[in-house]
Design a protein around this motif. Structure first.
Motif, PDB file in Angstrom:
ATOM      1  N   GLY A   8       0.816  -1.211   0.000  1.00 47.78           N
ATOM      2  CA  GLY A   8       0.000   0.000   0.000  1.00 47.78           C
ATOM      3  C   GLY A   8       0.845   1.255   0.000  1.00 47.78           C
ATOM      4  N   TYR A   9       1.842   1.308   0.861  1.00 47.76           N
ATOM      5  CA  TYR A   9       2.734   2.467   0.895  1.00 47.76           C
ATOM      6  C   TYR A   9       3.508   2.604  -0.409  1.00 47.76           C
ATOM      7  CZ  TYR A   9       2.143   4.017   5.709  1.00 47.76           C
ATOM      8  OH  TYR A   9       1.635   4.555   6.863  1.00 47.76           O
ATOM      9  N   LEU A  10       3.971   1.479  -0.943  1.00 47.33           N
ATOM     10  CA  LEU A  10       4.747   1.516  -2.182  1.00 47.33           C
ATOM     11  C   LEU A  10       3.898   2.019  -3.343  1.00 47.33           C
ATOM     12  CD1 LEU A  10       7.458   0.817  -3.545  1.00 47.33           C
ATOM     13  CD2 LEU A  10       6.531  -1.455  -4.009  1.00 47.33           C
ATOM     14  N   MET A  11       2.652   1.586  -3.419  1.00 47.66           N
ATOM     15  CA  MET A  11       1.781   2.006  -4.511  1.00 47.66           C
ATOM     16  C   MET A  11       1.374   3.467  -4.367  1.00 47.66           C
ATOM     17  SD  MET A  11      -0.641  -1.351  -5.136  1.00 47.66           S
ATOM     18  CE  MET A  11       0.092  -2.945  -5.534  1.00 47.66           C
ATOM     19  N   ASP A  12       1.231   3.943  -3.132  1.00 50.55           N
ATOM     20  CA  ASP A  12       0.968   5.366  -2.947  1.00 50.55           C
ATOM     21  C   ASP A  12       2.129   6.210  -3.456  1.00 50.55           C
ATOM     22  OD1 ASP A  12      -1.595   5.657  -1.995  1.00 50.55           O
ATOM     23  OD2 ASP A  12      -1.038   5.415   0.108  1.00 50.55           O
ATOM     24  N   ALA A  13       3.342   5.729  -3.242  1.00 52.62           N
ATOM     25  CA  ALA A  13       4.524   6.504  -3.612  1.00 52.62           C
ATOM     26  C   ALA A  13       4.875   6.368  -5.089  1.00 52.62           C
ATOM     27  CB  ALA A  13       5.717   6.066  -2.759  1.00 52.62           C
ATOM     28  N   ASN A  14       4.662   5.189  -5.661  1.00 50.95           N
ATOM     29  CA  ASN A  14       5.156   4.921  -7.008  1.00 50.95           C
ATOM     30  C   ASN A  14       4.092   4.524  -8.017  1.00 50.95           C
ATOM     31  OD1 ASN A  14       8.214   5.023  -6.481  1.00 50.95           O
ATOM     32  ND2 ASN A  14       7.530   3.571  -4.934  1.00 50.95           N
ATOM     33  N   GLY A  15       2.848   4.454  -7.623  1.00 51.00           N
ATOM     34  CA  GLY A  15       1.785   4.104  -8.550  1.00 51.00           C
ATOM     35  C   GLY A  15       1.429   2.636  -8.501  1.00 51.00           C
ATOM     36  N   ARG A  16       0.246   2.327  -9.010  1.00 50.52           N
ATOM     37  CA  ARG A  16      -0.253   0.947  -8.990  1.00 50.52           C
ATOM     38  C   ARG A  16       0.546   0.039  -9.930  1.00 50.52           C
ATOM     39  NH1 ARG A  16      -4.263   0.234  -4.891  1.00 50.52           N
ATOM     40  NH2 ARG A  16      -5.684   2.005  -4.919  1.00 50.52           N
ATOM     41  N   ARG A  17       0.846   0.544 -11.124  1.00 56.86           N
ATOM     42  CA  ARG A  17       1.484  -0.317 -12.126  1.00 56.86           C
ATOM     43  C   ARG A  17       2.830  -0.826 -11.633  1.00 56.86           C
ATOM     44  NH1 ARG A  17       4.952   0.275 -16.652  1.00 56.86           N
ATOM     45  NH2 ARG A  17       5.205   2.462 -16.160  1.00 56.86           N
ATOM     46  N   ARG A  18       3.643   0.069 -11.094  1.00 61.59           N
ATOM     47  CA  ARG A  18       4.955  -0.361 -10.619  1.00 61.59           C
ATOM     48  C   ARG A  18       4.837  -1.339  -9.457  1.00 61.59           C
ATOM     49  NH1 ARG A  18       8.336   5.393 -10.632  1.00 61.59           N
ATOM     50  NH2 ARG A  18       8.340   5.684 -12.900  1.00 61.59           N
ATOM     51  N   GLY A  19       3.895  -1.076  -8.563  1.00 60.51           N
ATOM     52  CA  GLY A  19       3.718  -1.985  -7.448  1.00 60.51           C
ATOM     53  C   GLY A  19       3.280  -3.373  -7.892  1.00 60.51           C
ATOM     54  N   LEU A  20       2.338  -3.437  -8.827  1.00 63.48           N
ATOM     55  CA  LEU A  20       1.866  -4.735  -9.318  1.00 63.48           C
ATOM     56  C   LEU A  20       2.962  -5.482 -10.073  1.00 63.48           C
ATOM     57  CD1 LEU A  20      -1.699  -3.694 -10.534  1.00 63.48           C
ATOM     58  CD2 LEU A  20      -1.143  -5.071  -8.525  1.00 63.48           C
ATOM     59  N   VAL A  21       3.722  -4.750 -10.904  1.00 58.35           N
ATOM     60  CA  VAL A  21       4.803  -5.395 -11.659  1.00 58.35           C
ATOM     61  C   VAL A  21       5.875  -5.916 -10.711  1.00 58.35           C
ATOM     62  CG1 VAL A  21       6.669  -4.991 -13.306  1.00 58.35           C
ATOM     63  CG2 VAL A  21       4.376  -4.136 -13.791  1.00 58.35           C
ATOM     64  N   LEU A  22       6.241  -5.113  -9.707  1.00 58.91           N
ATOM     65  CA  LEU A  22       7.245  -5.565  -8.744  1.00 58.91           C
ATOM     66  C   LEU A  22       6.741  -6.783  -7.966  1.00 58.91           C
ATOM     67  CD1 LEU A  22       9.941  -5.233  -7.319  1.00 58.91           C
ATOM     68  CD2 LEU A  22       8.872  -3.551  -5.797  1.00 58.91           C
ATOM     69  N   GLY A  23       5.449  -6.771  -7.613  1.00 58.53           N
ATOM     70  CA  GLY A  23       4.892  -7.921  -6.924  1.00 58.53           C
ATOM     71  C   GLY A  23       4.980  -9.186  -7.760  1.00 58.53           C
ATOM     72  N   MET A  60      -1.292  -8.593  -5.783  1.00 61.88           N
ATOM     73  CA  MET A  60      -2.309  -8.835  -6.801  1.00 61.88           C
ATOM     74  C   MET A  60      -3.720  -8.602  -6.253  1.00 61.88           C
ATOM     75  SD  MET A  60      -0.750  -9.447  -9.521  1.00 61.88           S
ATOM     76  CE  MET A  60       0.438  -8.301  -8.825  1.00 61.88           C
ATOM     77  N   VAL A  61      -3.952  -8.978  -4.999  1.00 62.63           N
ATOM     78  CA  VAL A  61      -5.274  -8.782  -4.416  1.00 62.63           C
ATOM     79  C   VAL A  61      -5.612  -7.296  -4.352  1.00 62.63           C
ATOM     80  CG1 VAL A  61      -6.642  -9.090  -2.313  1.00 62.63           C
ATOM     81  CG2 VAL A  61      -5.230 -10.958  -3.150  1.00 62.63           C
ATOM     82  N   LEU A  62      -4.606  -6.443  -4.152  1.00 57.91           N
ATOM     83  CA  LEU A  62      -4.840  -5.002  -4.145  1.00 57.91           C
ATOM     84  C   LEU A  62      -5.237  -4.479  -5.529  1.00 57.91           C
ATOM     85  CD1 LEU A  62      -1.981  -3.680  -1.832  1.00 57.91           C
ATOM     86  CD2 LEU A  62      -4.437  -3.504  -1.422  1.00 57.91           C
ATOM     87  N   GLY A  63      -5.062  -5.288  -6.554  1.00 61.53           N
ATOM     88  CA  GLY A  63      -5.438  -4.877  -7.900  1.00 61.53           C
ATOM     89  C   GLY A  63      -6.916  -4.564  -8.032  1.00 61.53           C
ATOM     90  N   ARG A  64      -7.755  -5.131  -7.152  1.00 57.33           N
ATOM     91  CA  ARG A  64      -9.198  -4.836  -7.238  1.00 57.33           C
ATOM     92  C   ARG A  64      -9.450  -3.364  -6.961  1.00 57.33           C
ATOM     93  NH1 ARG A  64      -8.358  -6.652  -2.031  1.00 57.33           N
ATOM     94  NH2 ARG A  64      -9.746  -5.897  -0.367  1.00 57.33           N
TER      95      ARG A  64
END
Length: 357
Positions: A8-23, A60-64
């Motif tokens: 959650g913190y990572l996606m707030d800072a860097n966006g959803r796409r980067r967080g999902l790809v890194l995951g 991935m679950v945060l993707g919803r």
């Protein structure tokens, strides 16, 4: 569970796409480590691989919520349910890959159990590539445009509030409670039902049939639940879901036969789906762009911990007091979101709920 909060913190800072790809990248690494560990019989390496796969699943679950972010309020429920129903295909087709991938590994002279992780590695690479290439612009950027086009009571582009302040909102508390308690009730009853049936001398075929009915209830009606969330309102669907959980818990101990248990476990899955989709949508309504991902990550942390706690304690409760008393405890827990959401809804029109949550 713990990774969800960090994502959650990572996606707030860097966006959803980067967080999902890194995951997905971590999941790919984890699948590779697990595969290698099976081949070389290294338990510590296998456990590390499983931790990374679990962390990837949390992302991935945060993707919803990313899907909810790019839709106006009256379409968020449908968007979230579309992502949830994607899990249906994974739950159906994933296990079907185990046997052929195992045969392929055995043909290469490797342990057949390593094949499933090899297949997972390839699928994770494929999913990561699709998201990296296709998820543009970032959902966070689209969410800002949606916030400007569809003004909401929460300032979509305002500064991030402290988590404690967000949780003091009645609607946010109800959304999180619906998801957490729905998860607890579902896991508590589902996890021990197979043992309950085994104690009544049911074979694996009958047990799998009841669990399949439960899985069908969890996922098959996702498209319906999302549309109901948008049409009826978030709270009304949560109340319906909690009521289904309550009925399921009361019905499960009535008879150990396959048909009654199958119906009860189906309702258990359906109630979970309504609470999960309705709660996810209601929570998304309460948050600005700057605070969405970290708050949603905290929610998923609680859901994951609740699931683990329910799974660990269900066996202890079952051994101590039996299946019927354990199901009754689940019914009492299901009453909490049912009553609290009903009280919250009193005096609200469906339109007000949808617009201001």
């Amino acid at each position: 569970a713990f990774a969800a909060y960090l994502w959650g913190y990572l996606m707030d800072a860097n966006g959803r796409r980067r967080g999902l790809v890194l995951g997905l990248a971590l999941g790919t690494l984890g699948a590779g480590l697990a595969m290698h560990a099976i081949i070389t019989s290294q338990l510590p390496e296998f456990l590390l691989g499983m931790i990374l796969i679990g962390a990837a699943n949390a992302a991935m679950v945060l993707g919803r919520f990313a899907a909810a972010e790019v839709h106006p309020p009256d379409q968020r429920g449908k968007a979230i349910s579309n992502v949830v129903i994607g899990g249906t295909f994974g739950s159906i087709f994933g296990p079907l890959l185990v046997a052929p991938s195992g045969q392929f590994s055995r043909g290469l002279g490797l342990d057949e159990l390593s094949g499933a992780y090899g297949a997972a590695l390839l699928l994770l690479v494929l999913a990561g590539s699709v998201i990296f290439i296709g998820l543009r612009p970032d959902p966070r950027e689209l969410g800002q445009e949606v916030g400007r086009a569809y003004p909401e009571p929460v300032s979509m582009n305002g500064p991030a509030r402290p988590l404690a302040q967000i949780l003091r909102q009645p609607a946010a508390g109800i959304a999180i409670a619906a998801m957490v308690l729905g998860q607890v009730v579902m896991v508590m009853v589902m996890a021990i039902t197979s043992l309950h049936m085994r104690n009544h001398h049911h074979g694996l075929g009958s047990i799998s049939l009841v669990i399949s009915a439960h899985t069908f209830g969890m996922y098959a009606f996702s498209l319906l639940s999302g549309r109901l969330v948008d049409r009826w309102g978030r709270g009304s669907v949560i109340v319906s879901g909690a009521a289904a959980l309550l009925i399921a818990c009361l019905a499960a101990p009535i008879s150990p036969q396959v048909l009654p248990l199958g119906i009860a476990l189906f309702l258990l899955g359906l109630g979970w789906n309504f609470c999960f989709v309705g709660g996810s949508t209601l929570l998304a309504d309460q948050l600005s762009i700057a605070e969405r991902a970290r708050t949603q990550g905290f929610n998923d942390l609680l859901v994951g911990l609740a699931s683990a706690l329910a799974g660990l304690t269900s066996g202890l409760v079952f051994a101590a007091v039996g299946y019927g008393t354990m199901a009754l405890l689940g019914a009492l827990l299901a009453l909490l979101p049912l009553i609290s959401t009903f009280i919250w809804l009193r005096g609200r029109s469906p339109r007000v709920e949808l617009e201001s949550a």
